[in-house]
Design an enzyme around this catalytic site. Structure first.
Site, PDB file in Angstrom:
ATOM      1  N   LYS A   1    -118.571 106.524  30.308  1.00  0.00           N
ATOM      2  CA  LYS A   1    -118.167 107.422  29.218  1.00  0.00           C
ATOM      3  C   LYS A   1    -118.730 106.921  27.888  1.00  0.00           C
ATOM      4  O   LYS A   1    -118.334 105.865  27.406  1.00  0.00           O
ATOM      5  CB  LYS A   1    -116.641 107.490  29.102  1.00  0.00           C
ATOM      6  CG  LYS A   1    -116.227 108.655  28.208  1.00  0.00           C
ATOM      7  CD  LYS A   1    -114.851 108.504  27.642  1.00  0.00           C
ATOM      8  CE  LYS A   1    -114.810 107.717  26.367  1.00  0.00           C
ATOM      9  NZ  LYS A   1    -115.522 108.322  25.235  1.00  0.00           N
TER      10      LYS A   1
ATOM     11  N   CYS B   1    -120.469  94.188  16.235  1.00  0.00           N
ATOM     12  CA  CYS B   1    -119.352  93.277  16.527  1.00  0.00           C
ATOM     13  C   CYS B   1    -119.729  91.832  16.232  1.00  0.00           C
ATOM     14  O   CYS B   1    -118.868  90.999  16.017  1.00  0.00           O
ATOM     15  CB  CYS B   1    -118.925  93.438  17.975  1.00  0.00           C
ATOM     16  SG  CYS B   1    -120.305  93.376  19.094  1.00  0.00           S
TER      17      CYS B   1
ATOM     18  N   GLU C   1    -115.080  93.639  25.668  1.00  0.00           N
ATOM     19  CA  GLU C   1    -115.898  93.143  24.550  1.00  0.00           C
ATOM     20  C   GLU C   1    -115.350  93.819  23.304  1.00  0.00           C
ATOM     21  O   GLU C   1    -115.488  95.032  23.149  1.00  0.00           O
ATOM     22  CB  GLU C   1    -117.375  93.521  24.743  1.00  0.00           C
ATOM     23  CG  GLU C   1    -118.039  92.928  25.975  1.00  0.00           C
ATOM     24  CD  GLU C   1    -118.316  91.442  25.863  1.00  0.00           C
ATOM     25  OE1 GLU C   1    -118.000  90.825  24.827  1.00  0.00           O
ATOM     26  OE2 GLU C   1    -118.835  90.881  26.847  1.00  0.00           O
TER      27      GLU C   1
ATOM     28  N   GLU D   1    -111.867  92.971  10.325  1.00  0.00           N
ATOM     29  CA  GLU D   1    -113.199  93.457  10.675  1.00  0.00           C
ATOM     30  C   GLU D   1    -113.445  94.754   9.905  1.00  0.00           C
ATOM     31  O   GLU D   1    -112.711  95.732  10.078  1.00  0.00           O
ATOM     32  CB  GLU D   1    -113.297  93.725  12.178  1.00  0.00           C
ATOM     33  CG  GLU D   1    -114.683  94.180  12.589  1.00  0.00           C
ATOM     34  CD  GLU D   1    -114.797  94.493  14.077  1.00  0.00           C
ATOM     35  OE1 GLU D   1    -113.924  95.184  14.623  1.00  0.00           O
ATOM     36  OE2 GLU D   1    -115.781  94.042  14.693  1.00  0.00           O
TER      37      GLU D   1
HETATM   38  P1  NAD Z   1    -112.873 102.441  19.986  1.00  0.00           P
HETATM   39  O1  NAD Z   1    -112.035 101.380  20.590  1.00  0.00           O
HETATM   40  O2  NAD Z   1    -112.207 103.452  19.151  1.00  0.00           O
HETATM   41  O3  NAD Z   1    -113.638 103.272  21.112  1.00  0.00           O
HETATM   42  C1  NAD Z   1    -114.466 102.681  22.060  1.00  0.00           C
HETATM   43  C2  NAD Z   1    -114.561 103.577  23.272  1.00  0.00           C
HETATM   44  O4  NAD Z   1    -113.270 103.666  23.881  1.00  0.00           O
HETATM   45  C3  NAD Z   1    -114.981 105.017  22.965  1.00  0.00           C
HETATM   46  O5  NAD Z   1    -115.812 105.491  24.001  1.00  0.00           O
HETATM   47  C4  NAD Z   1    -113.665 105.748  22.974  1.00  0.00           C
HETATM   48  O6  NAD Z   1    -113.796 107.100  23.310  1.00  0.00           O
HETATM   49  C5  NAD Z   1    -112.913 105.006  24.065  1.00  0.00           C
HETATM   50  N1  NAD Z   1    -111.453 105.106  23.976  1.00  0.00           N
HETATM   51  C6  NAD Z   1    -110.698 105.305  22.853  1.00  0.00           C
HETATM   52  N2  NAD Z   1    -109.389 105.345  23.190  1.00  0.00           N
HETATM   53  C7  NAD Z   1    -109.309 105.158  24.517  1.00  0.00           C
HETATM   54  C8  NAD Z   1    -108.219 105.085  25.452  1.00  0.00           C
HETATM   55  N3  NAD Z   1    -106.960 105.199  25.066  1.00  0.00           N
HETATM   56  N4  NAD Z   1    -108.508 104.858  26.754  1.00  0.00           N
HETATM   57  C9  NAD Z   1    -109.782 104.706  27.159  1.00  0.00           C
HETATM   58  N5  NAD Z   1    -110.852 104.794  26.341  1.00  0.00           N
HETATM   59  C10 NAD Z   1    -110.619 104.998  25.029  1.00  0.00           C
HETATM   60  O7  NAD Z   1    -114.011 101.637  19.228  1.00  0.00           O
HETATM   61  P2  NAD Z   1    -115.196 102.228  18.352  1.00  0.00           P
HETATM   62  O8  NAD Z   1    -114.615 102.565  17.034  1.00  0.00           O
HETATM   63  O9  NAD Z   1    -115.977 103.253  19.082  1.00  0.00           O
HETATM   64  O10 NAD Z   1    -116.158 100.942  18.256  1.00  0.00           O
HETATM   65  C11 NAD Z   1    -116.054 100.019  17.259  1.00  0.00           C
HETATM   66  C12 NAD Z   1    -115.367  98.757  17.769  1.00  0.00           C
HETATM   67  O11 NAD Z   1    -116.056  98.235  18.885  1.00  0.00           O
HETATM   68  C13 NAD Z   1    -115.360  97.626  16.774  1.00  0.00           C
HETATM   69  O12 NAD Z   1    -114.088  97.042  16.701  1.00  0.00           O
HETATM   70  C14 NAD Z   1    -116.349  96.613  17.322  1.00  0.00           C
HETATM   71  O13 NAD Z   1    -116.158  95.305  16.947  1.00  0.00           O
HETATM   72  C15 NAD Z   1    -116.228  96.830  18.767  1.00  0.00           C
HETATM   73  N6  NAD Z   1    -117.437  96.405  19.469  1.00  0.00           N
HETATM   74  C16 NAD Z   1    -117.432  95.255  20.192  1.00  0.00           C
HETATM   75  C17 NAD Z   1    -118.569  94.829  20.845  1.00  0.00           C
HETATM   76  C18 NAD Z   1    -118.598  93.578  21.656  1.00  0.00           C
HETATM   77  O14 NAD Z   1    -119.499  93.409  22.440  1.00  0.00           O
HETATM   78  N7  NAD Z   1    -117.644  92.700  21.525  1.00  0.00           N
HETATM   79  C19 NAD Z   1    -119.723  95.584  20.771  1.00  0.00           C
HETATM   80  C20 NAD Z   1    -119.700  96.752  20.043  1.00  0.00           C
HETATM   81  C21 NAD Z   1    -118.531  97.158  19.401  1.00  0.00           C
END
Ligand code: NAD
Length: 453
Positions: free
Chosen positions: A154, A263, A229, A355
């Site tokens: 997804k 991140c 992650e 962050e």
């Molecule tokens: P997010 O957590 O809002 O969403 C990430 C994904 O999860 C999206 O595809 C979203 O649709 C899905 N999602 C949201 N709610 C969900 C639920 N209840 N159940 C299942 N899936 C769900 O994060 P974002 O805003 O898209 O991304 C930014 C964040 O990601 C930042 O905090 C960043 O640090 C982190 N990030 C971490 C890494 C890493 O490798 N550690 C890499 C990239 C981004």
């Protein structure tokens, strides 16, 4: 099936729509993936390897197309987007070497022969955020497929286009139907179903720490395997004995790359007090010269933020903060935000602790090595970080002491597909990439054969 509008962040305008997968369609896709698993796990290792290499070759043939799509959909600079598409190719090629090397062990025991197998898990659900749509997808699907699992993926609501295209390219490369399916849709619907559907045996989630915690809690119900992650607030520690011009020249890229929506962004700069003023004097021109341009321009080093909501959230961190200096933005519509350097008053400052996920960096002086380590570790995050020093002993001492998963000395790069990547503390669980990630898509089976001795 509903639809979702896709916006170009450089202009703020809708340029296409994609289907939004509903619950019933998600269940149907998971069911097809479950059925496809039976055949895919039996594909001979050499044939699975060949199919993954062919997938890599098809991605290679479409790098420019994929990169242009990401520039439009995510506002990534064209240089970065080409690297990202190339990373999918590289990760596929790297794990294409795995099926033929996925060896178990023969363990000496009494009364027979004992062997182990690395069995695939079944259907793996991969949930991807919007900040690096292509690489993060590839870090999940390439090892998962190589180990013999089928994948449902997804993409984030905001950035579904390259993932959808990669799903088409997999079929073009000859991967069997339903082995790798891309399901654009809502996290609360499709992503959540990966967590609750019993046929999905593992969830790989990259995204915010908040959602990651709820995924982990949900997976506990079925003892579902999970890799997380999550967020970061990484420290870039500059000691007085460092090559200061090199550290200052590299610092903007370490935090403003991808407009800070990374991140691994080194969003806290810790500078030894004796060189604090000198470092800032070197850092300022590097920040002002950071090229924030239309992302399709070959010389652009930074594009816009992903959305207007993200821009408001980033801007809120400047309220009441000491702004040291800022870069520039182009004069055009879209979600632009200039590179911004804030001086932290102390470790309680909100911009020092949270962050921000935007082009904002906080700078704080430290007294000595012990205080640098203590400040760097004063966070629940632990993803990446940098240490700038010419003292080899200190480089190793501090590397061991800083609680993060991926550290660089005299460099700010965290990601190489040959090496493990992931977070300590609340930045994550498990590791992606490198030689070990493959095994996290398998369970060890032990088989004892009695020989009648
Ligand atoms: P997010 O957590 O809002 O969403 C990430 C994904 O999860 C999206 O595809 C979203 O649709 C899905 N999602 C949201 N709610 C969900 C639920 N209840 N159940 C299942 N899936 C769900 O994060 P974002 O805003 O898209 O991304 C930014 C964040 O990601 C930042 O905090 C960043 O640090 C982190 N990030 C971490 C890494 C890493 O490798 N550690 C890499 C990239 C981004």
């Amino acid at each position: 099936m509903g639809t979702t509008e896709v916006i170009d962040p450089s202009t703020g305008e809708v340029f296409t729509t994609v289907p939004s997968t509903g619950l019933e369609e998600t269940d149907a896709a998971i069911d097809r993936a479950r059925k496809a698993f039976t055949g895919w796990r039996r594909v001979a290792p050499g044939d699975r390897a060949r199919l993954l290499r062919r997938f890599a070759a098809v991605v290679e043939d479409h790098i420019e197309e994929l990169a242009r799509l990401e520039v439009r959909n995510a506002g990534h600079t064209i240089g970065n987007a080409r690297w990202e598409a190339g990373n999918v190719r590289d990760v596929l090629n790297y794990y294409a070497g795995a099926p033929e090397r996925l060896s178990g062990r023969q363990i000496p025991v009494a009364g027979g022969v004992d062997v182990t197998f690395h069995e695939p898990l079944g259907v793996v659900g991969i949930i991807v955020p919007w900040n690096f749509p292509m690489p993060i997808a590839g870090w999940g699907f390439a090892p998962a497929l190589a180990a013999g699992n089928t994948v449902v993926l997804k993409p984030a609501e905001l950035t579904p286009l390259t993932a959808i295209r990669l799903g088409e390219l997999a079929l073009e490369a000859g991967l069997p139907e339903d082995v790798f399916q891309v399901l654009p849709g809502k996290g609360s619907v499709v992503g959540q179903r990966f967590v609750t559907h019993p046929a999905v045996r593992k969830v790989c989630f990259t995204g915010s720490t908040e959602v990651g915690k709820s995924i982990m809690a949900g997976c506990a119900d079925q003892v579902k395997r999970v890799t997380l992650e999550l967020g970061g607030k990484s420290a870039n520690i500059v000691f007085a004995d460092a090559d200061l011009p090199a550290a200052a020249a590299a610092a903007p890229g370490a935090v403003f790359d991808n407009a800070g929506q990374d991140c691994c962004a080194r969003s806290r700069i810790l500078v030894e007090a004796s060189v604090y003023d000198r470092f800032l004097a070197l850092f300022e021109p590097a920040v002002r010269d950071f090229r924030v341009l239309d992302p399709s321009d070959d010389s652009s080093e930074m594009g816009p933020l992903i959305s207007s909501g993200q821009r408001s959230s980033v801007a809120s961190y400047l309220d009441g903060a000491d702004v040291a200096f800022r870069g520039s933005v182009p004069d055009q519509s879209g979600w632009w935000f200039p590179p911004t350097v804030l001086l932290a008053r102390n470790r309680a400052d909100r911009h020092w602790r949270e962050e921000i996920f935007g082009p904002v960096v906080s700078v704080l002086p430290f007294r000595d090595e012990a205080e640098a380590i203590e400040l760097a570790n004063d966070t629940e995050y632990g993803l990446s970080g940098s240490i700038w020093t010419r003292d080899v002993g200190r480089a190793l001492r501090v590397s061991r002491a800083v609680e993060t998963g991926a550290l660089s000395v005299n460099s700010n790069s965290s990601v190489r597909y040959w090496t493990p990547f992931g977070g300590m503390k609340q930045s994550g669980l498990g590791r992606e990439l490198g030689p070990d990630a493959l095994l996290s898509f398998t369970d060890v089976k032990n088989v004892f054969l009695a020989t009648g001795d």
